[in-house]
Design a protein around this motif. Structure first.
Motif, mmCIF file in Angstrom:
data_model
loop_
_atom_site.group_PDB
_atom_site.id
_atom_site.type_symbol
_atom_site.label_atom_id
_atom_site.label_comp_id
_atom_site.label_asym_id
_atom_site.label_seq_id
_atom_site.Cartn_x
_atom_site.Cartn_y
_atom_site.Cartn_z
ATOM 1 N N GLN A 173 -9.415 7.127 -2.888
ATOM 2 C CA GLN A 173 -10.456 8.147 -2.837
ATOM 3 C C GLN A 173 -10.028 9.321 -1.944
ATOM 4 O O GLN A 173 -10.377 10.470 -2.222
ATOM 5 C CB GLN A 173 -11.800 7.559 -2.370
ATOM 6 N N MET A 174 -9.272 9.052 -0.890
ATOM 7 C CA MET A 174 -8.786 10.136 -0.018
ATOM 8 C C MET A 174 -7.679 10.921 -0.720
ATOM 9 O O MET A 174 -7.610 12.145 -0.587
ATOM 10 C CB MET A 174 -8.288 9.569 1.313
ATOM 11 N N GLN A 178 -5.727 4.419 0.209
ATOM 12 C CA GLN A 178 -7.070 4.971 0.055
ATOM 13 C C GLN A 178 -7.090 5.962 -1.120
ATOM 14 O O GLN A 178 -7.000 7.173 -0.924
ATOM 15 C CB GLN A 178 -7.520 5.658 1.345
ATOM 16 N N GLY A 183 0.818 -1.216 0.000
ATOM 17 C CA GLY A 183 0.000 0.000 0.000
ATOM 18 C C GLY A 183 0.845 1.258 0.000
ATOM 19 O O GLY A 183 0.465 2.269 -0.592
ATOM 20 N N TYR A 193 -2.954 4.901 14.357
ATOM 21 C CA TYR A 193 -3.004 3.964 13.240
ATOM 22 C C TYR A 193 -2.114 2.758 13.472
ATOM 23 O O TYR A 193 -1.045 2.857 14.064
ATOM 24 C CB TYR A 193 -2.599 4.655 11.937
ATOM 25 N N TRP A 222 -4.994 9.854 7.195
ATOM 26 C CA TRP A 222 -5.614 8.533 7.100
ATOM 27 C C TRP A 222 -4.517 7.494 7.019
ATOM 28 O O TRP A 222 -3.341 7.831 6.871
ATOM 29 C CB TRP A 222 -6.534 8.438 5.879
ATOM 30 N N SER A 223 -4.916 6.220 7.114
ATOM 31 C CA SER A 223 -3.931 5.151 6.960
ATOM 32 C C SER A 223 -4.423 4.168 5.913
ATOM 33 O O SER A 223 -5.616 4.089 5.618
ATOM 34 C CB SER A 223 -3.684 4.432 8.289
ATOM 35 N N GLY A 224 -3.464 3.410 5.386
ATOM 36 C CA GLY A 224 -3.781 2.425 4.365
ATOM 37 C C GLY A 224 -3.862 3.058 2.982
ATOM 38 O O GLY A 224 -3.827 4.277 2.837
ATOM 39 N N THR A 243 0.546 4.044 -2.869
ATOM 40 C CA THR A 243 0.242 5.427 -2.500
ATOM 41 C C THR A 243 1.267 6.372 -3.114
ATOM 42 O O THR A 243 0.909 7.391 -3.730
ATOM 43 C CB THR A 243 0.209 5.587 -0.966
#
Length: 105
Positions: free
Chosen positions: A87-88, A85, A28, A64, A81-83, A32
């Motif tokens: 959409q974020m 994502q 991830g 997190y 946020w974490s992971g 990212t």
């Protein structure tokens, strides 16, 4: 320590600073970073395996347990946020102006 102290202020797009807290062998994390690079977004990478302060910040302050942890500092405030994502990333980094317009309508 505050978010400001642990999140380097590197200008990216539209005054947004992006910090990605990573670990090695993290799928991830790689995706990212790839997404940010595809959109020409500058970011600061902090390896949590070699930076104990960053690890404690992500796990204790932000709460997190999953990498990456992404912290976005913008003129309107800080979002994290974490992971992985996408959409974020889209909402808060690559297309944030479009997201703000959609929210206003």
């Amino acid at each position: 320590m505050s978010v400001t102290e642990l999140t380097p202020r590197i200008e990216a797009r539209d005054g947004v600073a992006v910090t990605v807290y990573t670990k090695s062998e993290c799928w991830g994390c790689g995706k990212t970073k790839q997404k940010l690079e595809e959109n020409s977004i500058e970011y600061t990478e902090v390896d949590m395996e070699h930076d104990q302060t960053a690890y404690l910040y992500v796990t204790e302050t932000l709460g997190y347990k999953q990498a990456p942890a992404v912290v976005v500092s913008a003129p309107e405030g800080v979002v994290h946020w974490s992971g992985l994502q996408p959409q974020m990333i889209r909402k808060h980094i690559t297309h944030r102006d479009e997201a703000a317009l959609e929210a206003a309508s």
